[in-house]
Design a protein around this motif. Structure first.
Motif, PDB file in Angstrom:
ATOM      1  N   MET A   1     -84.210  16.296   7.676  1.00 42.78           N
ATOM      2  CA  MET A   1     -83.764  15.055   6.977  1.00 42.78           C
ATOM      3  C   MET A   1     -84.508  13.873   7.134  1.00 42.78           C
ATOM      4  N   SER A   2     -85.058  13.027   6.375  1.00 39.42           N
ATOM      5  CA  SER A   2     -85.880  12.083   6.750  1.00 39.42           C
ATOM      6  C   SER A   2     -84.718  10.834   7.139  1.00 39.42           C
ATOM      7  N   SER A   3     -85.311   9.808   7.606  1.00 36.70           N
ATOM      8  CA  SER A   3     -84.730   8.579   7.993  1.00 36.70           C
ATOM      9  C   SER A   3     -83.898   8.100   6.753  1.00 36.70           C
ATOM     10  N   THR A   4     -84.582   8.153   5.668  1.00 34.37           N
ATOM     11  CA  THR A   4     -84.082   7.608   4.359  1.00 34.37           C
ATOM     12  C   THR A   4     -83.092   8.453   3.619  1.00 34.37           C
ATOM     13  N   THR A   5     -82.860   9.636   3.864  1.00 30.93           N
ATOM     14  CA  THR A   5     -82.183  10.546   3.456  1.00 30.93           C
ATOM     15  C   THR A   5     -80.629  10.160   3.539  1.00 30.93           C
ATOM     16  N   GLN A   6     -79.832  10.112   2.486  1.00 30.82           N
ATOM     17  CA  GLN A   6     -78.596   9.534   2.366  1.00 30.82           C
ATOM     18  C   GLN A   6     -77.566  10.710   2.183  1.00 30.82           C
ATOM     19  N   LEU A   7     -76.527  11.055   3.051  1.00 33.29           N
ATOM     20  CA  LEU A   7     -75.830  12.146   2.875  1.00 33.29           C
ATOM     21  C   LEU A   7     -74.613  11.801   2.207  1.00 33.29           C
ATOM     22  N   ASN A   8     -74.107  12.438   1.315  1.00 33.98           N
ATOM     23  CA  ASN A   8     -72.899  12.055   0.559  1.00 33.98           C
ATOM     24  C   ASN A   8     -71.643  12.851   1.121  1.00 33.98           C
ATOM     25  N   ILE A   9     -70.948  12.078   2.179  1.00 29.85           N
ATOM     26  CA  ILE A   9     -70.185  12.662   3.133  1.00 29.85           C
ATOM     27  C   ILE A   9     -68.975  13.004   2.385  1.00 29.85           C
ATOM     28  N   GLU A  10     -68.301  12.446   1.566  1.00 31.77           N
ATOM     29  CA  GLU A  10     -67.178  12.783   0.887  1.00 31.77           C
ATOM     30  C   GLU A  10     -67.486  13.947   0.063  1.00 31.77           C
ATOM     31  N   LYS A  11     -68.604  14.119  -0.527  1.00 34.05           N
ATOM     32  CA  LYS A  11     -68.939  15.368  -1.311  1.00 34.05           C
ATOM     33  C   LYS A  11     -69.010  16.493  -0.405  1.00 34.05           C
ATOM     34  N   LEU A  12     -69.779  16.323   0.791  1.00 36.78           N
ATOM     35  CA  LEU A  12     -69.914  17.149   1.441  1.00 36.78           C
ATOM     36  C   LEU A  12     -68.671  17.868   2.023  1.00 36.78           C
ATOM     37  N   LYS A  13     -67.558  17.040   2.370  1.00 37.76           N
ATOM     38  CA  LYS A  13     -66.051  17.466   2.701  1.00 37.76           C
ATOM     39  C   LYS A  13     -65.414  18.519   1.673  1.00 37.76           C
ATOM     40  N   LYS A  14     -65.917  18.195   0.334  1.00 33.66           N
ATOM     41  CA  LYS A  14     -65.231  19.143  -0.639  1.00 33.66           C
ATOM     42  C   LYS A  14     -66.198  20.456  -0.763  1.00 33.66           C
ATOM     43  N   SER A  15     -67.152  20.699  -0.007  1.00 31.10           N
ATOM     44  CA  SER A  15     -68.170  21.816  -0.241  1.00 31.10           C
ATOM     45  C   SER A  15     -67.509  23.147   0.610  1.00 31.10           C
TER      46      SER A  15
ATOM     47  N   ASN B   1     -69.274  14.673  14.829  1.00 35.03           N
ATOM     48  CA  ASN B   1     -68.286  14.413  15.635  1.00 35.03           C
ATOM     49  C   ASN B   1     -67.105  13.383  15.000  1.00 35.03           C
ATOM     50  N   ASN B   2     -67.768  12.418  14.236  1.00 32.12           N
ATOM     51  CA  ASN B   2     -66.910  11.174  13.921  1.00 32.12           C
ATOM     52  C   ASN B   2     -66.225  11.730  12.379  1.00 32.12           C
ATOM     53  N   GLU B   3     -67.184  12.241  11.397  1.00 27.56           N
ATOM     54  CA  GLU B   3     -66.735  12.533   9.973  1.00 27.56           C
ATOM     55  C   GLU B   3     -66.233  13.717   9.903  1.00 27.56           C
ATOM     56  N   PHE B   4     -66.761  15.013  10.704  1.00 28.02           N
ATOM     57  CA  PHE B   4     -66.242  16.216  10.382  1.00 28.02           C
ATOM     58  C   PHE B   4     -65.175  16.550  11.550  1.00 28.02           C
ATOM     59  N   GLU B   5     -64.836  15.634  12.328  1.00 26.93           N
ATOM     60  CA  GLU B   5     -63.877  15.853  13.408  1.00 26.93           C
ATOM     61  C   GLU B   5     -64.007  16.985  14.570  1.00 26.93           C
ATOM     62  N   ILE B   6     -65.319  17.094  15.050  1.00 26.77           N
ATOM     63  CA  ILE B   6     -65.479  18.114  15.669  1.00 26.77           C
ATOM     64  C   ILE B   6     -65.730  17.543  17.234  1.00 26.77           C
ATOM     65  N   ALA B   7     -64.966  17.946  18.130  1.00 25.92           N
ATOM     66  CA  ALA B   7     -65.109  17.469  19.603  1.00 25.92           C
ATOM     67  C   ALA B   7     -66.324  17.798  20.207  1.00 25.92           C
ATOM     68  N   ASN B   8     -66.825  16.744  21.140  1.00 23.56           N
ATOM     69  CA  ASN B   8     -68.029  16.849  21.555  1.00 23.56           C
ATOM     70  C   ASN B   8     -67.616  17.323  23.318  1.00 23.56           C
ATOM     71  N   GLY B   9     -68.616  17.705  23.952  1.00 22.64           N
ATOM     72  CA  GLY B   9     -68.513  17.906  25.307  1.00 22.64           C
ATOM     73  C   GLY B   9     -67.687  19.500  25.268  1.00 22.64           C
ATOM     74  N   LYS B  10     -66.753  19.839  26.236  1.00 24.90           N
ATOM     75  CA  LYS B  10     -66.477  20.998  26.483  1.00 24.90           C
ATOM     76  C   LYS B  10     -64.976  21.174  25.340  1.00 24.90           C
ATOM     77  N   LYS B  11     -65.373  21.777  24.177  1.00 27.29           N
ATOM     78  CA  LYS B  11     -64.503  21.647  23.048  1.00 27.29           C
ATOM     79  C   LYS B  11     -63.344  22.773  22.959  1.00 27.29           C
ATOM     80  N   ALA B  12     -63.354  23.800  23.829  1.00 26.33           N
ATOM     81  CA  ALA B  12     -62.551  24.833  24.064  1.00 26.33           C
ATOM     82  C   ALA B  12     -61.175  24.624  23.652  1.00 26.33           C
ATOM     83  N   LEU B  13     -60.706  23.585  24.666  1.00 33.42           N
ATOM     84  CA  LEU B  13     -59.297  23.162  24.446  1.00 33.42           C
ATOM     85  C   LEU B  13     -58.890  22.001  23.494  1.00 33.42           C
ATOM     86  N   ASN B  14     -59.947  21.318  22.730  1.00 30.77           N
ATOM     87  CA  ASN B  14     -59.913  20.244  21.958  1.00 30.77           C
ATOM     88  C   ASN B  14     -60.128  20.633  20.633  1.00 30.77           C
TER      89      ASN B  14
END
Length: 214
Positions: free
Chosen positions: A1-15, A98-111
């Motif tokens: 993904m190049s630095s100019t590539t723009q991801l459509n986050i809301e569209k991805l969330k419906k995928s 982390n922020n858009e897909f709500e995936i915890a970073n670090g030791k995620k097993a409990l979170n």
């Protein structure tokens, strides 16, 4: 993904493909907190599995969704199954996970938990997330029933809600304590319920990824 590539986050969330990938990631992925030899923070996205085809599936989905490739490698382990690993370093994608897909970073097993846009989304998203979690952190026993045994209370409770919402099965969660300090949670589905769910999952995955479950 190049630095100019723009991801459509809301569209991805419906995928459904993203839902499948995130279900797999909830099971066997991690956003590690690492630093390089100079002390600078680095941002790896990792997925591990002993089954090569699941790592390839994850890699293929990642490429299709984010238009960028990660590296896949193989690791031999003493007295353990050999391990396959996907890895991608990207500050941008790490922060999206982390922020858009709500995936915890670090030791995620409990979170770890099911992202709200999937838990509140349509049935196709929920079925694909379930499938991704099943092939990584679940199991189908010889009796053809399904079992999940997880460390995260949040994830097992979200899973219970998802199963009820999609298939109408209200399953109880069992709590286990090992050595008086290690707590885990178990949810099982009987053979009849499992057959219904697996048949449904086969339909849901058509057009996303072909995984032989039945």
């Amino acid at each position: 993904m190049s630095s100019t590539t723009q991801l459509n986050i809301e569209k991805l969330k419906k995928s459904p493909k993203l839902a499948l990938l995130l279900g797999m990631f909830a099971g066997d992925g991690c956003l590690s907190i690492k630093h390089n030899g100079q002390g600078y923070r680095c941002y790896p996205i990792n997925f591990y599995n002993t089954n090569k085809k699941y790592v390839k599936l994850f890699s293929d989905l990642f490429l299709e969704l984010f238009q960028t490739e990660g590296k896949t490698r193989f690791r031999q382990r003493t007295n353990k199954k050999d391990l396959w690993e996907f890895e991608k370093y990207s500050v941008k994608l790490y922060n999206i996970f982390n922020n858009e897909f709500e995936i915890a970073n670090g030791k995620k097993a409990l979170n770890v938990s099911i992202p709200s846009f999937i838990l509140n989304g349509n049935k196709e998203l929920k079925k694909n997330f379930f499938l991704g979690l099943l092939i990584t952190d679940g199991g189908i026993r010889k009796e053809r029933d399904i079992i999940f045994h997880l460390a995260s209370k949040n994830l097992i409770q979200d899973l219970k809600t998802l199963i009820t919402d999609v298939w109408g099965f209200d399953r109880k969660i069992k709590k286990y304590t090992q050595k008086d300090k290690y707590i885990s949670y178990q949810l099982t589905l009987n053979r009849k319920e499992s057959f219904k769910i697996l048949s449904d999952a086969e339909v849901a995955q058509s057009g996303t990824a072909q995984i032989n479950l039945l």
